[in-house]
Enzyme design. Structure first.
Site, PDB file in Angstrom:
ATOM      1  CD  GLU A 149     -17.472 -13.269  14.988  1.00 40.40           C
ATOM      2  OE1 GLU A 149     -18.539 -13.863  14.824  1.00 40.40           O
ATOM      3  OE2 GLU A 149     -16.463 -13.486  14.297  1.00 40.40           O
TER       4      GLU A 149
ATOM      5  CG  HIS B  16     -40.070   6.879   5.868  1.00 35.13           C
ATOM      6  ND1 HIS B  16     -40.964   7.921   5.732  1.00 35.13           N
ATOM      7  CD2 HIS B  16     -39.104   7.096   4.933  1.00 35.13           C
ATOM      8  CE1 HIS B  16     -40.577   8.707   4.748  1.00 35.13           C
ATOM      9  NE2 HIS B  16     -39.440   8.240   4.243  1.00 35.13           N
TER      10      HIS B  16
ATOM     11  CE  LYS C 224     -18.073 -21.664  14.870  1.00 37.36           C
ATOM     12  NZ  LYS C 224     -16.949 -21.766  13.961  1.00 37.36           N
TER      13      LYS C 224
END
Ligand code: PA5
Length: 475
Positions: free
Chosen positions: A302, A331, A445
């Site tokens: 951000e 792995h 938003k």
């Protein structure tokens, strides 16, 4: 813990960037000459941060959090004591910068199965951080807590984040239905004057609230009441956490790359970004540090992911943070890191002394493939795997460096957080962007407000409703 100078020294983090250099990576590494050529940039970035530290108008108030909260810290410790006495559950309602810090500190400094321990073995109430609005998660949280016995810490700087406010509406409704006074069950952490939580607090007759000051953005707020209250409720020594941050701050005073760990980390990443290292992997070799990667991912992404420079020139900069866990991801993802594109820098977080070394017993003596493990400890094994992975990556010409924590405790975690925060501020200054805004987050938003019919967003709603999918591309 009494912090003598000697103890501080033995608990100081260190950065080893040998495996970034051409000495070990040949033409895949960074040469001393290249580092030298960016010295001026590093110096300027250091000066920018030093000159502007503490300035609220530049969102740099976070630099002073280790020093200016004595009163608030004592108040938080007292509140936490009351919460521990009164409640069986403590639930954080928040998202992004209002949640990732509390999650990180909880996981780093508490028992890994904290909520499963009996009350006598826990320092505080059962602890949950609800950082999503998945309806199933909400329903299932309510299956395991009793709202009558729960304290909800509603954390939102703006008080306008749909996710957090939705959660608030739900719990306020449930508390009322259960005949409880909402005010007795909530603590707000929010802006001093602005925002809906301030209004709600007034309506409820004055909710216990903590302030998130103007100069501290969400992702830089772990050392503010955002992170400190949940941590104190869990019995974490928040004074020590702040002392750790102050210690790292002191270690990063110099403009000399050899003497400032945050500055050299920022420069290595900056040079990497210039050379196509578009991915930054953070790989702690410790389950306790697993969620440091989530917190760091937000901080780094951000802060640095921007499309315009400070002088208004278009740019598209930043580095994609990838979360990995040692040894688990050996792995899984390490194959890609070793043989895939040369587009990554891997940062290892290593631990010198684990809380528990855990001995491996002897056994299976007639099977040498297994018996060689007996007599060692799990600490030795995880450290050997950490070293082996760094070695393998280096052999394959892959840039990597290691930040070592002598132990995982409040003092070292405080150092690590501040190291990453300073590193981010330096890197943003090197990239010449606004490290502290997040217009990309705000855009999403606002579109959510529009879709759900918030007043004032009618135009955008029309646009969104008309953005129909094209049948040609639906399979
Ligand atoms: O870093 C940020 O600013 C964001 O991630 C915010 O913390 C997040 O969007 C939550 O915002 P608020 O605290 O206003 O609810």
């Amino acid at each position: 813990m009494r912090l003598t100078e000697e103890l501080k020294k033995s608990l100081t983090l260190h950065v080893d960037y040998t495996n970034m250099t051409d000495k070990y990576l040949g033409d895949k590494g960074i040469s001393q000459k290249e580092i030298e050529s960016h010295k001026k940039t590093a110096k300027e970035a250091h000066a920018y941060v030093a000159q502007n530290r503490g300035k609220d108008e530049l969102f740099m108030g976070w630099t002073e959090l280790p020093y200016n909260q004595d009163e608030i810290v004592n108040d938080i410790i007292q509140t936490a004591k009351n919460v521990r006495k009164k409640f069986e559950y403590f639930v954080v309602l928040g998202i992004g910068g209002s949640a990732l810090g509390p999650i990180m500190a909880f996981n780093a400094l508490c028992h890994l199965h904290y909520n499963d321990l009996p009350r006598s073995k826990r320092k505080g109430p059962k602890f949950y951080v609800e950082d999503n609005v998945d309806p199933v998660r909400m329903k299932e949280l309510l299956d395991v807590i009793d709202v009558k016995k729960t304290c909800f810490n509603v954390i939102s700087k703006s008080g306008a984040t749909s996710e957090t406010m939705t959660q608030y509406l739900i719990i306020a409704d449930l508390l009322k239905a259960a005949g409880e006074n909402v005010k007795d069950h909530v603590i707000f952490t929010t802006d001093a004057k602005r925002g809906n939580l301030v209004k709600i607090s007034a309506e409820l007759g004055g909710v216990k609230s903590y302030v998130l000051t103007d100069g501290v953005g969400g992702r830089f707020s772990q050392l503010s009441p955002v992170g400190l209250l949940p941590a104190a409720v869990l019995g974490i020594d928040i004074k020590l956490l702040l002392k750790g941050a102050a210690h790292m701050d002191k270690l990063c005073k110099s403009a000399d790359l050899k003497k400032n760990p945050a500055l050299i980390c920022a420069l290595l990443q900056f040079i990497g970004m210039k050379n196509g290292k578009n991915i930054g992997v953070l790989m702690p070799y410790s389950d306790n540090l697993k969620y440091v990667s989530d917190w760091y991912a937000q901080l780094w992404a951000e802060s640095l992911g921007k499309n315009v420079t400070l002088s208004g020139k278009p740019c598209n900069v930043g580095q994609t943070p990838v979360k990995a866990l040692g040894v688990t991801d050996q792995h899984s993802q390490v194959q890609l890191y070793t043989e895939g594109p040369y587009d990554k820098i891997v940062t290892f977080l290593s631990v010198e002394r684990y809380k528990e070394p855990f001995p491996i017993p002897h056994g299976c003596e007639d099977i040498p493939d297994v018996s060689f493990l007996g007599g060692h400890t799990m600490e030795e094994l995880i450290q050997a795997e950490n070293k082996a992975t760094a070695y393998a990556l280096t052999k394959a010409g892959r840039q990597n460096y290691t930040i070592t924590l002598p132990e995982v405790n409040e003092f070292t975690l405080g150092q690590l957080l501040f190291l990453f925060e300073l590193q981010t501020a330096y890197a943003g200054a090197m990239l010449n962007i606004d490290t502290f805004n997040q217009p990309g987050v705000e855009a999403g938003k606002k579109a959510t407000f529009a879709l759900l019919g918030k007043p004032g967003y009618a135009e955008q709603k029309k646009e969104l409703d008309n953005a129909a999918s094209d049948a040609e591309y639906i399979v």
